[in-house]
Design a protein around this motif. Structure first.
Motif, PDB file in Angstrom:
ATOM      1  N   PRO A  27       0.821  -1.216   0.000  1.00 19.63           N
ATOM      2  CA  PRO A  27       0.000   0.000   0.000  1.00 19.63           C
ATOM      3  C   PRO A  27       0.856   1.268   0.000  1.00 19.63           C
ATOM      4  O   PRO A  27       1.923   1.313   0.613  1.00 19.63           O
ATOM      5  N   ASP A  87      -0.646   4.383   0.685  1.00 15.55           N
ATOM      6  CA  ASP A  87      -1.242   5.370   1.580  1.00 15.55           C
ATOM      7  C   ASP A  87      -2.233   4.679   2.523  1.00 15.55           C
ATOM      8  O   ASP A  87      -2.430   3.465   2.452  1.00 15.55           O
ATOM      9  N   ASP A  88      -2.856   5.467   3.382  1.00 14.63           N
ATOM     10  CA  ASP A  88      -3.798   4.904   4.362  1.00 14.63           C
ATOM     11  C   ASP A  88      -4.999   4.244   3.694  1.00 14.63           C
ATOM     12  O   ASP A  88      -5.480   3.223   4.165  1.00 14.63           O
ATOM     13  N   LEU A  89      -5.487   4.845   2.630  1.00 16.75           N
ATOM     14  CA  LEU A  89      -6.629   4.259   1.933  1.00 16.75           C
ATOM     15  C   LEU A  89      -6.296   2.849   1.438  1.00 16.75           C
ATOM     16  O   LEU A  89      -7.091   1.928   1.593  1.00 16.75           O
ATOM     17  N   GLU A  90      -5.129   2.694   0.853  1.00 17.65           N
ATOM     18  CA  GLU A  90      -4.722   1.381   0.352  1.00 17.65           C
ATOM     19  C   GLU A  90      -4.427   0.426   1.503  1.00 17.65           C
ATOM     20  O   GLU A  90      -4.689  -0.766   1.411  1.00 17.65           O
ATOM     21  N   ARG A  91      -3.886   0.947   2.611  1.00 18.96           N
ATOM     22  CA  ARG A  91      -3.636   0.090   3.776  1.00 18.96           C
ATOM     23  C   ARG A  91      -4.935  -0.434   4.368  1.00 18.96           C
ATOM     24  O   ARG A  91      -4.986  -1.528   4.912  1.00 18.96           O
ATOM     25  N   GLN A  92      -5.987   0.349   4.275  1.00 17.56           N
ATOM     26  CA  GLN A  92      -7.283  -0.041   4.846  1.00 17.56           C
ATOM     27  C   GLN A  92      -8.087  -0.952   3.924  1.00 17.56           C
ATOM     28  O   GLN A  92      -9.100  -1.508   4.341  1.00 17.56           O
ATOM     29  N   HIS A 105      -9.345  -4.001   2.558  1.00 15.49           N
ATOM     30  CA  HIS A 105      -9.384  -5.417   2.941  1.00 15.49           C
ATOM     31  C   HIS A 105     -10.816  -5.911   2.729  1.00 15.49           C
ATOM     32  O   HIS A 105     -11.755  -5.374   3.297  1.00 15.49           O
TER      33      HIS A 105
END
Length: 109
Positions: free
Chosen positions: A10, A12-17, A19
């Motif tokens: 990821p 950024d945070d959006l990609e990390r989230q 799931h």
């Protein structure tokens, strides 16, 4: 164990989230795999062993998911088919959003 979709690298945070729970392995073997075999799908069966999907792969993967959804809606599996359709709907809605950035891959497995 279970099968889910996520972004392995990821940015950024959006990609990390990102799931998406796809299926338990047992439900996948019971419902997803027989349907995929019946429909002659190529991408969906390998979700259980793991596969990376890129923006270029997306049209074909979404096409298979739509075919699987149509198949599930025609079945008389009650709650099991509703569960299958709801997970397919999540993948159909969220996968294109996850693959906005060039070079991004979604891992399903």
């Amino acid at each position: 164990m279970s099968i889910s979709a996520f972004i392995p690298e990821p940015a950024d945070d959006l990609e990390r989230q990102f799931h998406i729970p796809v299926s338990t392995e047992a439900f996948f073997a019971e419902c997803w795999e027989p349907a995929a075999e019946e429909l002659g799908l190529r991408w969906v069966p390998v979700f259980s062993t793991g596969i990376e999907i890129t923006k270029e792969d997306l049209p074909e993967v979404l096409g298979e998911l739509n075919r699987l959804k149509e198949w599930a809606l025609e079945q008389s599996g009650g709650e099991r088919m509703k569960q299958l359709v709801s997970r397919i709907d999540l993948l159909l809605a969220e996968s294109p959003r996850a693959l906005q950035r060039d070079g991004t891959a979604v891992y399903i497995g």
